[in-house]
Motif scaffolding. Structure first.
Motif, PDB file in Angstrom:
ATOM      1  N   PRO A  72       0.834  -1.418  -0.007  1.00  0.00           N
ATOM      2  CA  PRO A  72      -0.106  -0.048  -0.118  1.00  0.00           C
ATOM      3  C   PRO A  72       0.734   1.166  -0.069  1.00  0.00           C
ATOM      4  N   HIS A  73       1.954   1.246   0.568  1.00  0.00           N
ATOM      5  CA  HIS A  73       2.650   2.530   0.571  1.00  0.00           C
ATOM      6  C   HIS A  73       3.553   3.041  -0.557  1.00  0.00           C
ATOM      7  N   ARG A  74       3.347   1.988  -1.528  1.00  0.00           N
ATOM      8  CA  ARG A  74       4.161   2.254  -2.802  1.00  0.00           C
ATOM      9  C   ARG A  74       3.087   2.565  -3.759  1.00  0.00           C
ATOM     10  N   ALA A  75       1.746   2.433  -3.542  1.00  0.00           N
ATOM     11  CA  ALA A  75       0.770   2.484  -4.577  1.00  0.00           C
ATOM     12  C   ALA A  75       0.864   4.231  -5.438  1.00  0.00           C
ATOM     13  N   GLU A  76       1.247   5.198  -4.765  1.00  0.00           N
ATOM     14  CA  GLU A  76       1.195   6.531  -5.312  1.00  0.00           C
ATOM     15  C   GLU A  76       2.542   6.656  -5.911  1.00  0.00           C
ATOM     16  N   LEU A  77       3.401   5.863  -5.746  1.00  0.00           N
ATOM     17  CA  LEU A  77       4.849   6.166  -6.252  1.00  0.00           C
ATOM     18  C   LEU A  77       4.949   5.724  -7.717  1.00  0.00           C
ATOM     19  N   PRO A  78       6.091   6.349  -8.345  1.00  0.00           N
ATOM     20  CA  PRO A  78       6.081   6.200  -9.983  1.00  0.00           C
ATOM     21  C   PRO A  78       6.209   4.498 -10.258  1.00  0.00           C
ATOM     22  N   ALA A  79       5.285   4.278 -11.136  1.00  0.00           N
ATOM     23  CA  ALA A  79       5.145   2.658 -11.712  1.00  0.00           C
ATOM     24  C   ALA A  79       6.356   2.009 -12.125  1.00  0.00           C
ATOM     25  N   VAL A  80       7.285   2.643 -12.703  1.00  0.00           N
ATOM     26  CA  VAL A  80       8.373   1.973 -13.213  1.00  0.00           C
ATOM     27  C   VAL A  80       9.206   1.545 -11.898  1.00  0.00           C
ATOM     28  N   TYR A  81       9.128   2.112 -10.856  1.00  0.00           N
ATOM     29  CA  TYR A  81       9.938   1.579  -9.737  1.00  0.00           C
ATOM     30  C   TYR A  81       9.328   0.212  -9.059  1.00  0.00           C
ATOM     31  N   ASN A  82       7.861   0.075  -9.230  1.00  0.00           N
ATOM     32  CA  ASN A  82       7.111  -1.127  -8.750  1.00  0.00           C
ATOM     33  C   ASN A  82       7.079  -2.139  -9.380  1.00  0.00           C
ATOM     34  N   SER A  83       7.484  -2.205 -10.533  1.00  0.00           N
ATOM     35  CA  SER A  83       7.525  -3.442 -11.619  1.00  0.00           C
ATOM     36  C   SER A  83       8.721  -4.349 -11.386  1.00  0.00           C
ATOM     37  N   TYR A  84       8.591  -5.632 -11.305  1.00  0.00           N
ATOM     38  CA  TYR A  84       9.870  -6.484 -11.248  1.00  0.00           C
ATOM     39  C   TYR A  84       9.675  -7.582 -12.416  1.00  0.00           C
ATOM     40  N   ASP A  85      11.021  -7.845 -12.888  1.00  0.00           N
ATOM     41  CA  ASP A  85      11.056  -8.735 -13.774  1.00  0.00           C
ATOM     42  C   ASP A  85      11.092 -10.273 -13.138  1.00  0.00           C
ATOM     43  N   ARG A  86      10.232 -11.326 -13.666  1.00  0.00           N
ATOM     44  CA  ARG A  86      10.577 -12.450 -13.142  1.00  0.00           C
ATOM     45  C   ARG A  86      11.527 -13.313 -13.968  1.00  0.00           C
ATOM     46  N   LEU A  87      12.569 -14.028 -13.447  1.00  0.00           N
ATOM     47  CA  LEU A  87      13.738 -14.562 -13.971  1.00  0.00           C
ATOM     48  C   LEU A  87      13.703 -15.991 -13.943  1.00  0.00           C
ATOM     49  N   GLY A  88      12.651 -16.878 -13.105  1.00  0.00           N
ATOM     50  CA  GLY A  88      12.800 -18.213 -13.041  1.00  0.00           C
ATOM     51  C   GLY A  88      13.877 -18.275 -12.146  1.00  0.00           C
ATOM     52  N   THR A  89      14.674 -19.643 -11.937  1.00  0.00           N
ATOM     53  CA  THR A  89      15.460 -19.917 -11.126  1.00  0.00           C
ATOM     54  C   THR A  89      17.005 -19.941 -11.954  1.00  0.00           C
ATOM     55  N   GLY A  90      18.169 -19.890 -11.174  1.00  0.00           N
ATOM     56  CA  GLY A  90      19.417 -19.747 -11.608  1.00  0.00           C
ATOM     57  C   GLY A  90      19.988 -18.385 -12.130  1.00  0.00           C
ATOM     58  N   GLN A  91      21.229 -18.166 -11.833  1.00  0.00           N
ATOM     59  CA  GLN A  91      21.740 -16.902 -12.474  1.00  0.00           C
ATOM     60  C   GLN A  91      22.298 -16.752 -13.654  1.00  0.00           C
ATOM     61  N   SER A  92      22.631 -15.427 -14.117  1.00  0.00           N
ATOM     62  CA  SER A  92      22.820 -15.259 -15.574  1.00  0.00           C
ATOM     63  C   SER A  92      24.271 -14.721 -15.272  1.00  0.00           C
ATOM     64  N   GLN A  93      25.147 -14.943 -16.509  1.00  0.00           N
ATOM     65  CA  GLN A  93      26.375 -14.207 -16.276  1.00  0.00           C
ATOM     66  C   GLN A  93      26.297 -12.812 -16.529  1.00  0.00           C
ATOM     67  N   ASN A  94      25.168 -12.430 -16.939  1.00  0.00           N
ATOM     68  CA  ASN A  94      25.078 -10.644 -17.286  1.00  0.00           C
ATOM     69  C   ASN A  94      24.579 -10.170 -16.224  1.00  0.00           C
ATOM     70  N   ASP A  95      24.244 -10.705 -14.893  1.00  0.00           N
ATOM     71  CA  ASP A  95      23.522 -10.200 -13.744  1.00  0.00           C
ATOM     72  C   ASP A  95      24.171  -8.971 -13.415  1.00  0.00           C
ATOM     73  N   ASN A  96      25.666  -8.932 -13.047  1.00  0.00           N
ATOM     74  CA  ASN A  96      26.307  -7.446 -12.841  1.00  0.00           C
ATOM     75  C   ASN A  96      26.152  -6.593 -13.747  1.00  0.00           C
ATOM     76  N   LEU A  97      26.099  -7.027 -15.149  1.00  0.00           N
ATOM     77  CA  LEU A  97      26.030  -5.503 -16.021  1.00  0.00           C
ATOM     78  C   LEU A  97      24.860  -5.404 -15.961  1.00  0.00           C
ATOM     79  N   ARG A  98      23.789  -6.201 -16.044  1.00  0.00           N
ATOM     80  CA  ARG A  98      22.373  -5.857 -15.813  1.00  0.00           C
ATOM     81  C   ARG A  98      22.015  -4.979 -14.456  1.00  0.00           C
ATOM     82  N   ALA A  99      22.453  -5.327 -13.474  1.00  0.00           N
ATOM     83  CA  ALA A  99      22.432  -4.650 -12.363  1.00  0.00           C
ATOM     84  C   ALA A  99      22.818  -2.934 -12.368  1.00  0.00           C
TER      85      ALA A  99
END
Length: 368
Positions: free
Chosen positions: A126-153
């Motif tokens: 609830p406390h995030r409802a009025e905040l910019p939507a782009v910051y409230n959206s998350y990508d689902r990645l399944g399981t396991g890490q990617s070699q590009n995780d650091n670059l992506r972050a």
């Protein structure tokens, strides 16, 4: 669990708060999940979040755990990174699944996934409802890490802004300018912008980067600018119709550029605050030359929301993904990633980033 907290009125002041050390310390309501933050990046972009946290609402995303008698001016600077679900009271979200998005500098975070699809979800706290939507959206990645995780972050949030700036400049036909002048040209967002502009087919304005004298050599090596000029001598800057993109927030330097261009300073997009502490520069004589009537803050989340509505979210995301893929391949030629383990070891690095004591090519990752 540790939380890395920052004082809202003095972002050089930090502390580690102990607020729970294992999964069983957290009680989940219906629909909630608990994620363990795996790794995150920390850049000048995050310093901006702290420096303008009250004005834009960045302190509101992750309220800190405070104890009785605590100063209420402690907060948590948001970061971009990866987390794994370690407990779930949500039938759509399974333990072990990873996600990418906006997280606190902390070991754990309780979330309330809503609008869950195969590839993303929104934190419906609830406390995030009025905040910019782009910051409230998350990508689902399944399981396991990617070699590009650091670059992506490191680059996704920065190059997302770079893409928006490229798009905005093209949409406005560069304000009919003959050159795009980018201040704080060594910043990662600036390099992403310059690289994006350099890849445009057909006619485009010249891409000119302004940077500190010590970073001129590095910026030249990125190969993204047509001309690099040090702040110490602006005389080589062509006095031609110009649109400026300022990542620095250094009013003395920006004012000097405005003054040098005069009527040829057609427009200035103010983006970042790599020089967030302007207590001295704002009173410098050159700062008086700022042309406020032809300047405005560029807020990437607003641009994202508009383009997602105009083009559709899927089309917009595909364009950004293509831009990011090209940008990350280019960054691999100049970016030097350093990985640090644990929030306690991060404390001295945080201090370096905040005061600007970081090599331009350095990328900071904190693994927890």
């Amino acid at each position: 669990m540790a939380e890395f907290q920052t004082h809202k009125n003095d972002i050089t002041k930090t502390r580690l708060a102990d607020v729970g050390n294992q999964v069983d310390d957290f009680i989940l309501a219906d629909g909630e999940i608990l994620v363990k933050v795996e790794r995150f990046s920390f850049t000048a972009n995050n310093v901006t979040y702290g420096a303008v946290g009250e004005q834009i609402g960045y302190w509101q995303f992750f309220p800190p755990h405070l104890t009785d008698g605590d100063d209420a001016d402690w907060g948590i600077v948001p970061v971009w990174g990866f987390a794994e679900i370690v407990a779930s009271n949500n039938p759509d979200m399974k333990i072990g699944e990873r996600s990418y998005g906006y997280f606190p500098m902390a070991n754990y975070l309780k979330m309330l996934p809503v609008r869950v699809s195969d590839d993303r979800f929104v934190d419906g706290a609830p406390h995030r409802a009025e905040l910019p939507a782009v910051y409230n959206s998350y990508d689902r990645l399944g399981t396991g890490q990617s070699q590009n995780d650091n670059l992506r972050a490191l680059l996704n949030p920065l190059y997302g802004t770079s893409y928006c700036l490229c798009d905005a400049l093209q949409e406005e036909n560069y304000r009919d300018a003959e050159q795009v002048v980018i201040l704080s040209a060594s910043s990662k967002t600036a390099i992403g912008l310059a690289f994006g502009l350099s890849q445009i087919d057909g006619a485009r304005p010249a891409i000119i980067g302004l940077t500190s004298p010590g970073n001129v050599g590095f910026v030249e090596k990125t190969g993204s600018y047509d001309m690099i000029i040090g702040y110490d001598d602006l005389s080589p800057l062509p006095n031609k119709p110009s649109v400026l993109v300022d990542m620095s927030g250094n009013r003395a330097v920006l004012g000097a550029v405005h003054g040098a261009l005069g009527d040829n300073m057609y427009w200035c997009h103010n983006v970042g605050l790599t020089h967030w502490d302007d207590s001295e520069t704002k009173n410098a004589p050159a700062a008086a030359q700022l042309i406020g009537a032809r300047s405005a803050m560029f807020f990437a989340p607003g641009h994202i929301a508009r383009r997602a509505e105009e083009w559709g979210a899927m089309d917009f995301n595909q364009k950004v993904a293509a831009f990011l893929a090209d940008g990350m391949a280019h960054a691999d030629t100049w970016l030097d990633v350093h990985e640090t383990h644990g929030l306690q070891a991060f404390e001295p690095i945080y201090s370096r980033v905040v005061i600007g004591d970081l090599r331009a090519e350095e990328g900071i990752i904190i693994a927890l």
